[in-house]
Scaffold this motif. Sequence first.
Motif, PDB file in Angstrom:
ATOM      1  N   ALA A 193       9.304 -22.382 -29.063  1.00 25.92           N
ATOM      2  CA  ALA A 193       8.798 -22.144 -30.409  1.00 25.92           C
ATOM      3  C   ALA A 193       9.066 -23.341 -31.318  1.00 25.92           C
ATOM      4  CB  ALA A 193       9.452 -20.892 -30.996  1.00 25.92           C
ATOM      5  N   LEU A 194       8.260 -23.450 -32.346  1.00 24.55           N
ATOM      6  CA  LEU A 194       8.497 -24.389 -33.448  1.00 24.55           C
ATOM      7  C   LEU A 194       9.030 -23.580 -34.621  1.00 24.55           C
ATOM      8  CD1 LEU A 194       5.289 -26.519 -33.080  1.00 24.55           C
ATOM      9  CD2 LEU A 194       7.536 -27.528 -33.407  1.00 24.55           C
ATOM     10  N   ASN A 195      10.183 -23.971 -35.105  1.00 24.96           N
ATOM     11  CA  ASN A 195      10.858 -23.213 -36.156  1.00 24.96           C
ATOM     12  C   ASN A 195      10.636 -23.884 -37.503  1.00 24.96           C
ATOM     13  OD1 ASN A 195      12.542 -21.750 -37.785  1.00 24.96           O
ATOM     14  ND2 ASN A 195      14.388 -22.078 -36.555  1.00 24.96           N
ATOM     15  N   LEU A 196       9.934 -23.208 -38.390  1.00 24.38           N
ATOM     16  CA  LEU A 196       9.668 -23.771 -39.716  1.00 24.38           C
ATOM     17  C   LEU A 196      10.934 -23.934 -40.545  1.00 24.38           C
ATOM     18  CD1 LEU A 196       6.317 -22.099 -40.853  1.00 24.38           C
ATOM     19  CD2 LEU A 196       6.830 -24.546 -40.843  1.00 24.38           C
ATOM     20  N   ASP A 197      12.026 -23.315 -40.105  1.00 31.21           N
ATOM     21  CA  ASP A 197      13.289 -23.439 -40.841  1.00 31.21           C
ATOM     22  C   ASP A 197      14.171 -24.563 -40.301  1.00 31.21           C
ATOM     23  OD1 ASP A 197      12.639 -21.192 -42.432  1.00 31.21           O
ATOM     24  OD2 ASP A 197      13.303 -19.858 -40.829  1.00 31.21           O
ATOM     25  N   ALA A 198      13.729 -25.216 -39.231  1.00 31.32           N
ATOM     26  CA  ALA A 198      14.502 -26.301 -38.630  1.00 31.32           C
ATOM     27  C   ALA A 198      13.877 -27.639 -39.008  1.00 31.32           C
ATOM     28  CB  ALA A 198      14.542 -26.142 -37.119  1.00 31.32           C
ATOM     29  N   GLU A 199      14.662 -28.553 -39.533  1.00 32.94           N
ATOM     30  CA  GLU A 199      14.121 -29.813 -40.055  1.00 32.94           C
ATOM     31  C   GLU A 199      13.434 -30.632 -38.972  1.00 32.94           C
ATOM     32  OE1 GLU A 199      12.642 -32.450 -42.435  1.00 32.94           O
ATOM     33  OE2 GLU A 199      13.662 -30.627 -43.125  1.00 32.94           O
ATOM     34  N   ARG A 200      13.981 -30.647 -37.763  1.00 27.91           N
ATOM     35  CA  ARG A 200      13.347 -31.430 -36.691  1.00 27.91           C
ATOM     36  C   ARG A 200      11.930 -30.914 -36.417  1.00 27.91           C
ATOM     37  NH1 ARG A 200      15.184 -31.710 -30.302  1.00 27.91           N
ATOM     38  NH2 ARG A 200      13.506 -33.097 -29.613  1.00 27.91           N
ATOM     39  N   ASP A 201      11.789 -29.603 -36.356  1.00 28.62           N
ATOM     40  CA  ASP A 201      10.469 -29.027 -36.107  1.00 28.62           C
ATOM     41  C   ASP A 201       9.540 -29.218 -37.295  1.00 28.62           C
ATOM     42  OD1 ASP A 201      11.421 -28.286 -33.677  1.00 28.62           O
ATOM     43  OD2 ASP A 201      11.448 -26.136 -34.054  1.00 28.62           O
ATOM     44  N   ARG A 207       4.178 -34.556 -39.202  1.00 28.82           N
ATOM     45  CA  ARG A 207       3.491 -35.669 -38.538  1.00 28.82           C
ATOM     46  C   ARG A 207       2.192 -35.205 -37.896  1.00 28.82           C
ATOM     47  NH1 ARG A 207       7.994 -37.209 -34.642  1.00 28.82           N
ATOM     48  NH2 ARG A 207       6.580 -38.866 -33.901  1.00 28.82           N
ATOM     49  N   TYR A 208       2.189 -34.008 -37.352  1.00 24.90           N
ATOM     50  CA  TYR A 208       0.972 -33.472 -36.751  1.00 24.90           C
ATOM     51  C   TYR A 208      -0.100 -33.272 -37.824  1.00 24.90           C
ATOM     52  CZ  TYR A 208      -2.111 -30.414 -34.037  1.00 24.90           C
ATOM     53  OH  TYR A 208      -3.198 -29.867 -33.396  1.00 24.90           O
ATOM     54  N   LEU A 209       0.292 -32.672 -38.957  1.00 24.85           N
ATOM     55  CA  LEU A 209      -0.656 -32.437 -40.045  1.00 24.85           C
ATOM     56  C   LEU A 209      -1.287 -33.751 -40.513  1.00 24.85           C
ATOM     57  CD1 LEU A 209      -0.231 -30.137 -43.125  1.00 24.85           C
ATOM     58  CD2 LEU A 209      -0.770 -32.541 -43.462  1.00 24.85           C
ATOM     59  N   GLY A 294      10.661 -30.624 -25.827  1.00 25.96           N
ATOM     60  CA  GLY A 294      11.308 -31.917 -25.982  1.00 25.96           C
ATOM     61  C   GLY A 294      10.903 -32.662 -27.242  1.00 25.96           C
ATOM     62  N   GLY A 295      10.591 -31.930 -28.300  1.00 30.39           N
ATOM     63  CA  GLY A 295      10.253 -32.575 -29.561  1.00 30.39           C
ATOM     64  C   GLY A 295       8.822 -33.076 -29.647  1.00 30.39           C
ATOM     65  N   ARG A 296       7.956 -32.649 -28.705  1.00 31.26           N
ATOM     66  CA  ARG A 296       6.542 -32.996 -28.756  1.00 31.26           C
ATOM     67  C   ARG A 296       5.701 -31.734 -28.592  1.00 31.26           C
ATOM     68  NH1 ARG A 296       5.243 -38.741 -25.728  1.00 31.26           N
ATOM     69  NH2 ARG A 296       6.781 -40.014 -26.853  1.00 31.26           N
ATOM     70  N   ILE A 297       4.463 -31.801 -29.032  1.00 29.85           N
ATOM     71  CA  ILE A 297       3.586 -30.648 -28.929  1.00 29.85           C
ATOM     72  C   ILE A 297       3.170 -30.459 -27.472  1.00 29.85           C
ATOM     73  CG2 ILE A 297       1.392 -29.631 -29.648  1.00 29.85           C
ATOM     74  CD1 ILE A 297       3.455 -29.843 -31.887  1.00 29.85           C
ATOM     75  N   ALA A 298       3.440 -29.276 -26.930  1.00 32.87           N
ATOM     76  CA  ALA A 298       3.124 -28.977 -25.532  1.00 32.87           C
ATOM     77  C   ALA A 298       1.914 -28.068 -25.394  1.00 32.87           C
ATOM     78  CB  ALA A 298       4.321 -28.326 -24.843  1.00 32.87           C
ATOM     79  N   ARG A 299       1.594 -27.307 -26.436  1.00 35.57           N
ATOM     80  CA  ARG A 299       0.454 -26.388 -26.363  1.00 35.57           C
ATOM     81  C   ARG A 299      -0.187 -26.239 -27.734  1.00 35.57           C
ATOM     82  NH1 ARG A 299       1.749 -20.928 -23.647  1.00 35.57           N
ATOM     83  NH2 ARG A 299       1.067 -22.020 -21.755  1.00 35.57           N
ATOM     84  N   GLN A 300      -1.508 -26.307 -27.737  1.00 35.27           N
ATOM     85  CA  GLN A 300      -2.306 -26.061 -28.937  1.00 35.27           C
ATOM     86  C   GLN A 300      -3.282 -24.932 -28.622  1.00 35.27           C
ATOM     87  OE1 GLN A 300      -3.485 -30.029 -30.962  1.00 35.27           O
ATOM     88  NE2 GLN A 300      -3.382 -30.541 -28.783  1.00 35.27           N
TER      89      GLN A 300
END
Length: 332
Positions: A193-201, A207-209, A294-300
């Motif tokens: 998951a990507l966590n909107l509450d986590a700064e790394r995510d 950056r994706y936006l 690993g800090g990269r987008i794996a699925r869209q």
Amino acid sequence: MAVDTEELDPRALEALRIPLTGYCYRLLGSAADTDDAVQETLIRAYTRRDDYDPGKGRLSTWVHAIATNVCLDMLRSARRRMLVWEGPVPEGFDGGSALPADRWIEPMPDAELIAATDPAEVVVRRESVRLAFVAALQHLPPRQRAVLVLRDVLAFSATETAGMLGVSAAAANSALQRARTTLDTVRTDRTHALNLDAERDRDLLRRYLVAFEAHDVDALAALLCEDAESSMPPFPWRIDGRDAQLRIFAAADDCTRDRLVPVRINGSAGFGQYRPDEHGVLRPFALLALEQRGGRIARQLTFLGTHARFARFGLPETFDSAATDEFRPPAS
């Protein structure tokens, strides 16, 4: 002896709406079916409220038993839903090949699935409504699906679960073991998951936006896993690998003016994608769910045809740049 009907406040039933929604959704995988199942459960519970005996168990257990029967009835003739297209990958996109809605897992907003407030419990609940987990549950027969969710996700006891299903505790435990074994086999997904509450995510989402809205192929390339996967329900189409996705993105002139608004989807993060109409007004186009490794987008996952559901996700009717200010670089 049954409880006096006046003692069962309708507000006590309504307070169970979010937990029931999360439960029914995990079993059904459909937003519309979940809405129907929850409404039917609450109607049956209120109609039969004189049958509830607090001396025999919790209200939550009694109501979840009703929900279990409702969902199992709905699943008798249901087909297994997919998250991504599982067949041979077509050569190109065919706009006339959309499959019926009952073939796909549908996204849901966190606000309708998760009632927990304790941070640790929220993490657990988010993981159990992830799209990949709901898709894995689809591989289980309906009764095994119910047993696994009741025991391993909602933490009902073996006795409570057996009572809900009208079977012995031994039968419920046997079903649970078979369900766990099957789930271990089918859960080959390695995304997170990507966590909107986590700064790394949040930084990855920023950056994706920026890369997406600038139609910057090189910037997007730096954000995708080499084996990234992309799918566009309800179309039987899948794009495997970063290079293939970048080629399609570079040629997609129709999305060069699209804009994104962050949103919570199924315990992870994604975006509401807005596209200009004939007057240039940015209006809802599709829900975009993302997962990482690993800090990269794996699925869209671009859920086409979901524009009418933006309000349920708390997204505006037209694009509002203020909703994305913190995701954009400061003006120079």
